[in-house]
Enzyme design. Structure first.
Site, mmCIF file in Angstrom:
data_model
loop_
_atom_site.group_PDB
_atom_site.id
_atom_site.type_symbol
_atom_site.label_atom_id
_atom_site.label_comp_id
_atom_site.label_asym_id
_atom_site.label_seq_id
_atom_site.Cartn_x
_atom_site.Cartn_y
_atom_site.Cartn_z
ATOM 1 N N GLU A 208 13.986 0.869 69.808
ATOM 2 C CA GLU A 208 15.362 0.365 69.821
ATOM 3 C C GLU A 208 15.585 -0.518 68.608
ATOM 4 O O GLU A 208 14.670 -1.215 68.172
ATOM 5 C CB GLU A 208 15.620 -0.464 71.094
ATOM 6 C CG GLU A 208 15.607 0.390 72.349
ATOM 7 C CD GLU A 208 15.605 -0.455 73.628
ATOM 8 O OE1 GLU A 208 15.491 -1.690 73.514
ATOM 9 O OE2 GLU A 208 15.704 0.132 74.710
ATOM 10 N N LYS A 210 16.321 -3.639 66.532
ATOM 11 C CA LYS A 210 16.221 -5.079 66.792
ATOM 12 C C LYS A 210 17.368 -5.747 66.058
ATOM 13 O O LYS A 210 17.384 -5.815 64.831
ATOM 14 C CB LYS A 210 14.876 -5.631 66.322
ATOM 15 C CG LYS A 210 14.706 -7.092 66.721
ATOM 16 C CD LYS A 210 13.352 -7.646 66.363
ATOM 17 C CE LYS A 210 13.139 -9.014 67.006
ATOM 18 N NZ LYS A 210 14.265 -9.945 66.833
ATOM 19 N N PHE A 299 20.190 -3.506 76.290
ATOM 20 C CA PHE A 299 19.003 -2.649 76.194
ATOM 21 C C PHE A 299 18.222 -2.570 77.501
ATOM 22 O O PHE A 299 17.233 -1.851 77.581
ATOM 23 C CB PHE A 299 18.084 -3.090 75.046
ATOM 24 C CG PHE A 299 17.797 -4.572 75.002
ATOM 25 C CD1 PHE A 299 16.995 -5.166 75.954
ATOM 26 C CD2 PHE A 299 18.344 -5.357 73.994
ATOM 27 C CE1 PHE A 299 16.736 -6.515 75.914
ATOM 28 C CE2 PHE A 299 18.086 -6.726 73.948
ATOM 29 C CZ PHE A 299 17.273 -7.311 74.915
ATOM 30 N N LYS A 377 7.706 -5.805 68.724
ATOM 31 C CA LYS A 377 8.707 -5.765 67.654
ATOM 32 C C LYS A 377 8.041 -5.474 66.316
ATOM 33 O O LYS A 377 6.902 -5.883 66.072
ATOM 34 C CB LYS A 377 9.495 -7.070 67.600
ATOM 35 C CG LYS A 377 8.668 -8.318 67.426
ATOM 36 C CD LYS A 377 9.552 -9.558 67.544
ATOM 37 C CE LYS A 377 8.733 -10.801 67.777
ATOM 38 N NZ LYS A 377 9.548 -12.000 68.033
#
EC number: 6.5.1.1
Length: 507
Positions: A208, A210, A299, A377
């Site tokens: 996804e 960030k 999300f 991340k």
DNA sequence: TTCCGACAGTGGGGTCGCAAT
DNA sequence: ATTGCGACCCCACTATCGGAA
């Protein structure tokens, strides 16, 4: 008694072993009065039942001498802290100071030391929330996992721990997701590259974007909407457009997790400072929302149409989310096991001005904290060779070491160095010792002062996330999240990067 | 016996609201 | 009107313990 906590804290600090810390804390919790358990758990994990009382490092200066004999109870101390918090308006600072003096006059030296560290926000006993969870579990005779689960749902360990001590597992299981009460948000670990992140997750992952905004948790029960931050503060009034978005959704019993961000007209993100300023502003919100409108991208979903989803795998939660909100409100996402495909997705996110990607395991349930490494991340990293202009003496375990570096870039126009920020990150103990010695040789002024100016001779390679506008530094720009990679003894200050190079990154 | 997950500690830049100056 | 402070938004990294492998 406060003295009991102060002694326990000292014992916890004195033992390096975590199991010993847990034992000390559990023993205290086993004998604490149930009415004061919440206070004890809060204090011994570095929190205040009031959360914050408007007293910081400055307010803790110039306090009166202690008394000889300990007599303060937790309830007495806590009531006084509540009175301090309640002060507001003209004269409040003086009253705060008087009340704080009253508190410190009424306790012994050991209690003062404990309160100073507690109110200063640096308990420094090697135990906070994580160790206290174990201690609560031990004292209450319940599995730590039960405490953790309840904590995720309630978001406040003193309340959870107190319930566990009184009511055991049954009391912990009574904590449920309540719409309108924020849940501890799930956090992400980081990885140096997308390949590393995918390897950690073992093949297939959901990627996804960030977004560089502010984390929000949106709760809706019928017509009532509340928006919370990562630290569970209610910011509903500051982000009205977000509340309206949630209110417009068809499902009316919801808890969603997402990011709020200010976008420019062309859809590219504003600098983080713009989003943060907008979200923090409480006055003139009606006008601000015209000039700096906020967008939200979700999300995750913890509850949709009355069904709790926390224990479901990510894939199922996301399916529920996608069914509950229109696609325009979803954080762009790609499920893939293919590194090339993932890399293209990552590159696209960066091209559009976003921070990076978060890789998520499709199997992970929603859990607070960093446990499980379900979210990872990945962000790009810049590096520069900069010159050390000065250093500051460290605190705590860095006492006696020059720790915090002032970093400068070369200005070709003047031949001087322009400060771009500071960093203390990335240093091993060995490097700390080495640089302390080296800096004292380079000291260009009194070394006993807090800041030790240095002759600008050492070049250090610095990693950072980006360059931002700065109202503080002379070049008008500062590095974001700067950390030391290594010293560059092979380079001279004349080889250091220039302010022009840095400025190019700002644009 | 070695590896690694989770924690605590050490601070970074920026901005807001509020009280004092 | 400006300044100082507290609080909170974003956060990276190393050392350490102790359970997992």
């Amino acid at each position: 008694m406060l003295i009991d906590l102060a002694r326990t804290s000292a014992a916890v600090a004195a033992d390096a072993a975590r199991l010993a810390k847990i034992r000390h804390l559990a023993e205290l919790l086993s004998r604490v009065d149930p009415d004061e358990a919440e206070i004890a758990i809060a204090y011994l994990s570095g929190e205040l039942p009031q959360r914050q009382i408007g007293v910081g490092w400055r307010g803790l200066q110039d306090l009166p001498e202690p008394r000889q004999i300990a007599s303060a109870t937790l309830t007495q101390v806590n009531d006084l802290l509540s009175r301090i918090k309640a002060q507001a308006g003209p004269g409040s600072q003086a009253t705060r100071k008087d009340l704080l003096a009253e508190l410190f006059r009424s306790v012994t030296r050991q209690e003062q030391s404990f309160l100073l560290r507690l109110l200063g926000g640096e308990l420094r006993q090697g135990a906070l929330n994580g160790v206290m969870i174990e201690a609560v579990a031990k004292a209450a005779g319940v599995p730590a996992a039960e405490v953790r689960r309840a904590l995720t749902l309630r978001g406040w360990l003193p309340a959870v721990g107190s319930a566990a001590l009184t009511g055991g597992v049954d009391a912990l299981r009574a904590f449920r997701l309540e719409v309108g009460r924020p849940v501890s948000p799930m956090l992400a670990q980081s990885a140096p590259s997308l390949a590393a992140a995918l390897a950690k997750l073992g093949g297939t992952a959901a990627l996804e974007w960030k977004l560089d905004g502010v984390r929000v948790q949106a709760h809706r029960s019928g017509p009532d909407v509340r928006i919370f931050t990562r630290t569970l503060d209610d910011i509903t009034a500051q982000v009205p457009e977000l509340a309206e978005v949630v209110l417009a959704l068809p499902a009316d019993d919801l808890v969603l997790d997402g990011e709020v961000i200010a976008l420019r007209a062309d859809g590219r993100p504003e600098p983080f400072q713009v989003t943060a300023s907008r979200v923090a502003s409480k006055t003139d919100v009606a006008r601000l929302r015209e000039s700096v409108p906020l967008s939200v991208f979700f999300f995750d979903a913890l509850r949709v149409a009355g069904a709790d989803l926390l224990d479901l795998p990510d894939a199922d939660r996301h399916a529920a989310l996608a069914g509950a909100v229109p696609e325009t409100l979803l954080t762009p996402r790609l499920v893939t096991a293919d590194l090339d495909e993932g890399t293209a997705f990552y590159a696209d996110a960066l091209r559009r001005g976003h921070e990076g990607v978060v890789a998520k395991s499709a199997a992970t349930p929603y859990a607070a904290g960093r446990r499980g490494a379900g979210w990872i991340k990945v962000k790009p990293r810049h590096t520069l060779d900069l010159v050390v202009l000065a250093a500051e003496w460290g605190h705590g375990r860095r006492q006696g070491k020059l720790s915090n570096l002032h970093l400068g870039a070369r200005d070709p126009a003047t031949g001087r160095f322009v400060m771009l920020g500071k960093t203390f990150k990335g240093l091993t103990d060995e490097l700390l010792s080495w640089q302390t010695e080296r800096f004292l040789e380079l000291a260009d002024g009194p070394a006993d002062h807090w800041v030790v100016p240095l002759r600008p001779e050492l070049v250090v390679e610095i990693a950072f996330d980006g360059v931002q506008r700065s109202p503080r530094y002379p070049g008008g720009m500062a590095l974001r999240f700067a950390r030391v990679l290594r010293y560059r003894p092979d380079k001279t200050p004349q080889d250091a990067d220039t302010v022009d190079t840095v400025r190019a990154l700002l644009l």
